[in-house]
Design an enzyme around this catalytic site. Structure first.
Site, mmCIF file in Angstrom:
data_model
loop_
_atom_site.group_PDB
_atom_site.id
_atom_site.type_symbol
_atom_site.label_atom_id
_atom_site.label_comp_id
_atom_site.label_asym_id
_atom_site.label_seq_id
_atom_site.Cartn_x
_atom_site.Cartn_y
_atom_site.Cartn_z
ATOM 1 C CB CYS A 334 -0.984 -0.024 1.167
ATOM 2 S SG CYS A 334 -2.358 1.126 0.953
ATOM 3 C CG HIS A 431 -3.744 -3.298 3.567
ATOM 4 N ND1 HIS A 431 -2.562 -2.887 4.129
ATOM 5 C CD2 HIS A 431 -4.336 -2.178 3.078
ATOM 6 C CE1 HIS A 431 -2.438 -1.581 4.002
ATOM 7 N NE2 HIS A 431 -3.502 -1.127 3.360
#
Length: 487
Positions: A334, A431
């Site tokens: 991310c 994630h």
């Protein structure tokens, strides 16, 4: 008939509120009671994507898992994600409405309370029991005005409260007595019992203290939960600095490190690594020497450009260059993935002051932050093979550039992430990259652990929830608690 509501509040942060709610959720589900978790207001950088396409605190997602249901935005209607020392991104019913400083959020609280109460009504209409988790402590005097996270909510819905305190940190009697003393008369009457968490030792030696506590406060002690070594329930914000691999004699240990970024988000991404017997994982804080490693993971961040500046100030850029020169592997997740590119642009000043920052230049791409936040659950497989991957995207920003022509992951609707031409650097927006057993095994192989054993993280998480429910059943006065629960 609307569901009964029972609230768990704590004398401090990390007293055991999340743990107690999670265990009670599973305990009640075992007995055929339809239960749902709820947290009016959460401040956390660990979050999860819900079935209705929103974002809530990670703890409520785990509690939903303990209930055997999908997480929903109504379970955590207000989520605050700090992006500076004085401000946060405000998530309302799963979606960002912008950034607010403390003063602006205080003015917003009356509106927030109406959102919270409406969400609670919807949750209560669909189950038998609502287990509510408070936030921080109800005795934080400066936050009492307009409170929606603790007693302000309990008073609004007229629900009983159990107060939990952590004996492992010391001062448990002062925590409990002091908290009760700082409540108003009506709030104090609302507290129906006390729970002491993380006790080590002979309970007989604690009994005189428990007897005194009941006499002093007039509140029953509903139970003492023992300290469970190795219990793993995904944390809301508290950081575990590291774990030591416990591989059998002669087996190789993979050394993995990650920077403890000031605005580190979704550090639960590391949990499968922490629990793997052949991985030595270390989260490296500011001012500590950066140790040698086989794999460096750059985690998510709520303020990517500022955290990139922190990386440079703490020597990580040079350490990463040296690590790659000697053949090490690097993963960016991310915000960490965004750092790997050539430039980071924030023209609207969404995370910090508007402007651009040079990236680490390890992948040929650029990222521009925009107001739209990507919230998606994902399934696919690693592009380097057929290992299954599951995860979720929570990010503001679009990455473009030639690096994306070498994807890290193949999804049903396209490609995702990037891998460097020399195969040393991998970046992804997902994630939960290590959550699926196949993905974790393949990534450990890639990072230099060819004899890695498979570890089923979802199964481990489920086993820990079951263990926690057993602990609740064995150590809490369930008969007394049942007075405030459905039959």
């Amino acid at each position: 008939m609307p569901a009964r509501t029972l609230m768990i509040q704590g004398t401090t942060s990390d007293a055991g509120k999340s743990t107690l709610v999670t265990g009670l959720c599973r305990f009640l589900i075992r007995r055929g009671i339809r239960v749902m978790p709820f947290k009016p207001q959460n401040m956390a950088l660990n979050s999860a994507v819900t079935v209705d396409g929103g974002e809530i605190g990670r703890s409520q997602a785990v509690q939903a898992l303990a209930c055997g249901i999908e997480p929903h935005t109504d379970m955590n209607p207000i989520l605050l994600k700090p992006n500076s020392n004085t401000g946060s991104q405000v998530i309302v019913l799963g979606h960002s409405i912008g950034n607010m400083d403390a003063a602006a959020y205080h003015r917003f609280k009356p509106r927030a309370l109406s959102v919270v109460l409406e969400a609670h009504s919807r949750v209560a209409a669909s189950c038998d029991c609502v287990l509510v988790e408070g936030a921080g402590s109800p005795a934080e005097i400066n936050l009492r005005d307009g409170d929606i996270a603790n007693m302000g909510f309990a008073e609004a819905v007229d629900c009983p409260v159990i107060l939990v305190a952590d004996i492992d940190r010391g001062g448990v009697f002062a925590h409990l007595v002091g908290t009760l003393a700082l409540l108003s008369d009506s709030e104090r009457r609302r507290v129906v019992g006390l729970v002491i968490n993380r006790f080590r030792g002979d309970i007989a030696l604690l009994q005189p203290g428990l007897d005194w506590l009941e006499r002093e406060t007039g509140k029953p002690v509903l139970g003492v939960l023992p300290y469970l070594q190795g219990l793993h329930i995904e944390a809301e914000d508290s950081l575990s600095q590291g774990t030591q691999g416990v591989a059998a004699s002669g087996e190789r240990i993979l050394r993995v490190i990650a920077p403890a970024l000031p605005r580190l988000s979704n550090h639960t991404d590391f949990d499968p690594l922490r629990l793997h017997p052949q991985v030595e994982f270390q989260l490296v804080p500011a001012g500590q020497p950066i140790p040698p490693a086989d794999l460096i993971v750059l985690p998510g961040s709520k303020n990517v450009r500022d955290d990139l500046g922190w990386l440079r100030a703490n020597g990580w850029e040079a350490a990463i260059d040296r690590h790659l020169r000697y053949g090490g592997r690097l993963i960016g997740i991310c915000g960490g993935f965004q750092m790997l590119g050539r430039q980071l642009h924030d023209p609207l000043g969404l995370e910090s002051a508007a402007g651009s920052t040079p990236g680490l230049g390890l992948l040929d791409m650029e990222t521009t932050l925009d107001a739209h936040k990507q919230l998606e659950r994902r399934q696919g497989w690693l592009a380097s093979g057929h290992a299954a991957v599951t995860g979720y995207e929570i990010h503001m920003g679009v990455s473009t550039g030639p690096a994306l022509d070498r994807p890290a992951i193949r999804l049903a609707d396209g490609n995702e992430g990037a891998v460097s031409a020399d195969d040393q650097v991998l970046g992804s927006y997902l994630h939960g990259l290590f959550d699926h057993p196949e993905a974790c095994l393949a990534l450990l192989h890639w990072a230099g652990l060819p004899d890695a054993v498979p570890v089923d993280y979802p199964a481990l998480r489920e086993a820990h929830i079951e263990r926690l429910a057993n602990l609740i059943e064995e150590n809490l006065d369930i008969t007394r608690i049942a007075d405030w629960l459905p039959d």
